[in-house]
Scaffold this motif. Sequence first.
Motif, mmCIF file in Angstrom:
data_model
loop_
_atom_site.group_PDB
_atom_site.id
_atom_site.type_symbol
_atom_site.label_atom_id
_atom_site.label_comp_id
_atom_site.label_asym_id
_atom_site.label_seq_id
_atom_site.Cartn_x
_atom_site.Cartn_y
_atom_site.Cartn_z
ATOM 1 N N ASP A 41 0.891 -1.155 0.000
ATOM 2 C CA ASP A 41 0.000 0.000 0.000
ATOM 3 C C ASP A 41 0.930 1.206 0.000
ATOM 4 O OD1 ASP A 41 -2.156 1.668 0.209
ATOM 5 O OD2 ASP A 41 -2.763 1.012 2.211
ATOM 6 N N LEU A 42 1.068 1.844 -1.138
ATOM 7 C CA LEU A 42 2.021 2.935 -1.338
ATOM 8 C C LEU A 42 1.267 4.259 -1.284
ATOM 9 C CD1 LEU A 42 4.951 3.586 -2.044
ATOM 10 C CD2 LEU A 42 4.381 3.209 -4.431
ATOM 11 N N ILE A 43 1.559 5.073 -0.269
ATOM 12 C CA ILE A 43 0.769 6.269 0.008
ATOM 13 C C ILE A 43 1.658 7.510 0.039
ATOM 14 C CG2 ILE A 43 -0.740 7.387 1.693
ATOM 15 C CD1 ILE A 43 -1.297 4.508 2.759
ATOM 16 N N CYS A 44 1.220 8.563 -0.639
ATOM 17 C CA CYS A 44 1.887 9.856 -0.551
ATOM 18 C C CYS A 44 1.286 10.614 0.632
ATOM 19 C CB CYS A 44 1.689 10.653 -1.835
ATOM 20 S SG CYS A 44 2.508 12.264 -1.777
ATOM 21 N N ALA A 45 2.140 11.104 1.523
ATOM 22 C CA ALA A 45 1.676 11.801 2.722
ATOM 23 C C ALA A 45 0.920 13.093 2.390
ATOM 24 C CB ALA A 45 2.851 12.110 3.643
ATOM 25 N N GLN A 65 1.651 -12.358 -6.687
ATOM 26 C CA GLN A 65 1.623 -11.918 -5.299
ATOM 27 C C GLN A 65 1.428 -10.408 -5.161
ATOM 28 O OE1 GLN A 65 4.289 -13.942 -6.428
ATOM 29 N NE2 GLN A 65 3.115 -15.717 -5.805
ATOM 30 N N ALA A 66 1.434 -9.694 -6.256
ATOM 31 C CA ALA A 66 1.346 -8.227 -6.215
ATOM 32 C C ALA A 66 -0.098 -7.801 -5.974
ATOM 33 C CB ALA A 66 1.865 -7.632 -7.520
ATOM 34 N N ASP A 67 -0.371 -7.378 -4.767
ATOM 35 C CA ASP A 67 -1.659 -6.813 -4.380
ATOM 36 C C ASP A 67 -1.350 -5.351 -4.072
ATOM 37 O OD1 ASP A 67 -4.026 -6.044 -3.253
ATOM 38 O OD2 ASP A 67 -3.999 -7.510 -1.641
ATOM 39 N N VAL A 68 -1.587 -4.475 -5.031
ATOM 40 C CA VAL A 68 -1.042 -3.121 -4.979
ATOM 41 C C VAL A 68 -2.131 -2.067 -4.797
ATOM 42 C CG1 VAL A 68 0.217 -1.397 -6.331
ATOM 43 C CG2 VAL A 68 0.934 -3.789 -6.403
ATOM 44 N N SER A 95 -5.659 -1.179 -6.517
ATOM 45 C CA SER A 95 -6.348 0.071 -6.240
ATOM 46 C C SER A 95 -5.426 1.250 -6.550
ATOM 47 C CB SER A 95 -6.743 0.088 -4.757
ATOM 48 O OG SER A 95 -7.285 1.324 -4.406
ATOM 49 N N ILE A 96 -5.865 2.104 -7.456
ATOM 50 C CA ILE A 96 -5.133 3.318 -7.809
ATOM 51 C C ILE A 96 -6.080 4.466 -7.474
ATOM 52 C CG2 ILE A 96 -3.858 4.544 -9.605
ATOM 53 C CD1 ILE A 96 -2.854 1.634 -9.013
ATOM 54 N N CYS A 97 -5.828 5.139 -6.359
ATOM 55 C CA CYS A 97 -6.757 6.147 -5.861
ATOM 56 C C CYS A 97 -6.104 7.526 -5.806
ATOM 57 C CB CYS A 97 -7.233 5.800 -4.447
ATOM 58 S SG CYS A 97 -8.080 4.233 -4.345
ATOM 59 N N ARG A 98 -6.856 8.513 -6.209
ATOM 60 C CA ARG A 98 -6.453 9.904 -6.104
ATOM 61 C C ARG A 98 -5.064 10.153 -6.674
ATOM 62 N NH1 ARG A 98 -10.292 12.188 -3.873
ATOM 63 N NH2 ARG A 98 -10.116 13.658 -2.226
ATOM 64 N N CYS A 99 -4.779 9.472 -7.785
ATOM 65 C CA CYS A 99 -3.534 9.683 -8.508
ATOM 66 C C CYS A 99 -3.814 10.564 -9.714
ATOM 67 C CB CYS A 99 -2.941 8.345 -8.952
ATOM 68 S SG CYS A 99 -2.248 7.367 -7.601
ATOM 69 N N TYR A 100 -2.787 11.216 -10.174
ATOM 70 C CA TYR A 100 -2.914 12.150 -11.287
ATOM 71 C C TYR A 100 -1.954 11.725 -12.382
ATOM 72 C CZ TYR A 100 -4.957 14.714 -7.465
ATOM 73 O OH TYR A 100 -5.727 15.079 -6.389
ATOM 74 N N PHE A 101 -2.421 11.778 -13.611
ATOM 75 C CA PHE A 101 -1.615 11.396 -14.761
ATOM 76 C C PHE A 101 -1.627 12.544 -15.758
ATOM 77 C CE2 PHE A 101 -3.287 7.619 -12.813
ATOM 78 C CZ PHE A 101 -2.205 6.747 -12.798
ATOM 79 N N LYS A 102 -0.452 12.957 -16.187
ATOM 80 C CA LYS A 102 -0.343 14.048 -17.144
ATOM 81 C C LYS A 102 0.709 13.683 -18.176
ATOM 82 C CE LYS A 102 0.477 18.976 -17.532
ATOM 83 N NZ LYS A 102 0.885 20.192 -16.846
ATOM 84 N N ARG A 103 0.391 13.848 -19.432
ATOM 85 C CA ARG A 103 1.331 13.539 -20.510
ATOM 86 C C ARG A 103 2.359 14.583 -20.525
ATOM 87 N NH1 ARG A 103 4.534 11.687 -23.775
ATOM 88 N NH2 ARG A 103 4.200 11.600 -25.973
#
Length: 103
Positions: A41-45, A65-68, A95-103
């Motif tokens: 569970d990788l979280i940005c503070a 095994q990757a449960d990300v 789960s990919i939550c509240r992430c931002y993607f910009k080209r």
Amino acid sequence: RRYIELRRLIENYESERLVVCPFRVYRGHDELPLRLTKKIDLICAEEGNCRIIGEGRHVEIESPQADVAIRGFKFVGADRGSLVVHESSLGIEHSICRCYFKR
């Protein structure tokens, strides 16, 4: 923080939850993407202030095994898909939550 240091931290982390302080790293064209192969569970503070910037691919989820879960990251400049889930990880819910993607 350099991209290689971030990659080593994430790939070698022993716990299932990693909260990182805000950062901005530039991924060089010849650097490998982050490989997530286990439960994490990788979280940005601070939502949106953990930034990976650069061409190519930023993250690969690749293992049965990757449960990300990734929360609050910003991915900028990828030209091959910022985040890719390999076939070996398709049967698992990610789960990919509240992430931002910009080209």
